[in-house]
Write a protein that holds these residues in place. Structure first.
Motif, short mmCIF file in Angstrom:
data_model
loop_
_atom_site.label_atom_id
_atom_site.label_comp_id
_atom_site.label_asym_id
_atom_site.label_seq_id
_atom_site.Cartn_x
_atom_site.Cartn_y
_atom_site.Cartn_z
N ARG A 1 78.92 111.82 -45.63
CA ARG A 1 77.77 112.20 -44.80
C ARG A 1 76.59 111.26 -45.05
NH1 ARG A 1 79.09 118.15 -46.52
NH2 ARG A 1 80.46 118.81 -44.81
N GLN B 1 77.29 108.19 -43.14
CA GLN B 1 77.07 108.45 -41.72
C GLN B 1 75.58 108.39 -41.36
OE1 GLN B 1 80.12 112.03 -41.83
NE2 GLN B 1 79.37 111.79 -39.72
N LEU B 2 74.77 108.98 -42.20
CA LEU B 2 73.33 109.00 -41.94
C LEU B 2 72.72 107.61 -42.06
CD1 LEU B 2 72.59 112.29 -43.91
CD2 LEU B 2 72.25 111.98 -41.44
N ALA C 1 73.78 105.60 -39.03
CA ALA C 1 73.02 106.05 -37.86
C ALA C 1 71.60 105.50 -37.89
CB ALA C 1 72.99 107.58 -37.82
N ALA D 1 74.27 110.62 -36.02
CA ALA D 1 75.33 110.78 -37.02
C ALA D 1 76.27 111.94 -36.71
CB ALA D 1 74.71 110.98 -38.40
#
Length: 214
Positions: free
Chosen positions: A19, A22-23, A26, A48
């Motif tokens: 995660r 992903q952030l 993004a 994300a």
């Protein structure tokens, strides 16, 4: 008993790392396409595909996220430049050309990364601070490299520092303007002419910095 439970083939720690990545990805995408002002926590979560709950599990606030992005981006920039510097070269034009080529290839091949480094970093205080730190490190690295290759009087080091600062800072502004299409040249032309200008500035500085033989 281990506290790392497995869900869907991944531990909780691994999911957290995923995660976080992903952030960060993004945020990089938004910074490099829509700009710093548009890179909000809400926008990053949407990009994300995560909720704000997961954002705050990884970052205390937006500033921490941007700091994470900047750390990764400027580490890539520094590694690119340092990795391209050659050893045993006693011609400044040859010495400068390889890292300049590598930098321009990086900019040309990854416009998102380039816009973060040379455009958006001027609009966001955290990015700007890390950019300035990177410029300082690259300036000092350039002075050290030249000092190891050529005889330079200690009293002339401020001249070399001034020259290196002009080179590194000037190159940063050139690439910013090139990205914004204010400089109408190909990548090869930018590399060729900036290398020649670097060599000319270095030659001038060396005439003042070389030992006098006294």
């Amino acid at each position: 008993m281990s506290s790392s439970r497995v869900y869907g083939g991944m531990t909780a720690v691994e999911r957290g790392r995923q995660r976080r990545t992903q952030l960060l990805v993004a945020a990089v995408t938004l910074l490099g396409t829509r700009g710093a002002a548009a890179t909000t926590v809400t926008a990053v979560c949407s990009e994300a595909g995560l909720t704000s709950r997961y954002f705050y599990e990884q970052f205390p606030d937006r500033d921490a996220l941007l700091r994470g992005v900047a750390d990764d981006v400027f580490a890539t920039l520094e590694a690119t430049l340092v990795g391209a510097m050659q050893s045993g070269v006693d011609d400044f034009g040859v010495l400068a050309r390889a890292p300049i080529d590598a930098l321009i290839r990086l900019v040309d091949n990854d416009r998102i990364l380039a816009r973060i480094i040379f455009v958006e970093s001027g609009a966001e205080p955290i990015l700007r601070a890390l950019r300035n730190d990177t410029v300082s490190r690259m300036t000092n690295l350039l002075v050290d490299k030249v000092s190891n290759l050529f005889p330079i009087r200690d009293s002339a080091l401020p001249i070399m520092q001034l020259t290196a600062t002009m080179m590194v800072s000037g190159m940063s502004d050139v690439l910013r303007r090139w990205l914004d299409n204010e400089i109408d040249m190909s990548a090869d032309q930018v590399a060729e002419h900036t290398t020649a200008l670097f060599a000319g500035a270095a030659a001038y500085a060396m005439t003042l910095a070389a030992p006098t033989g006294d």
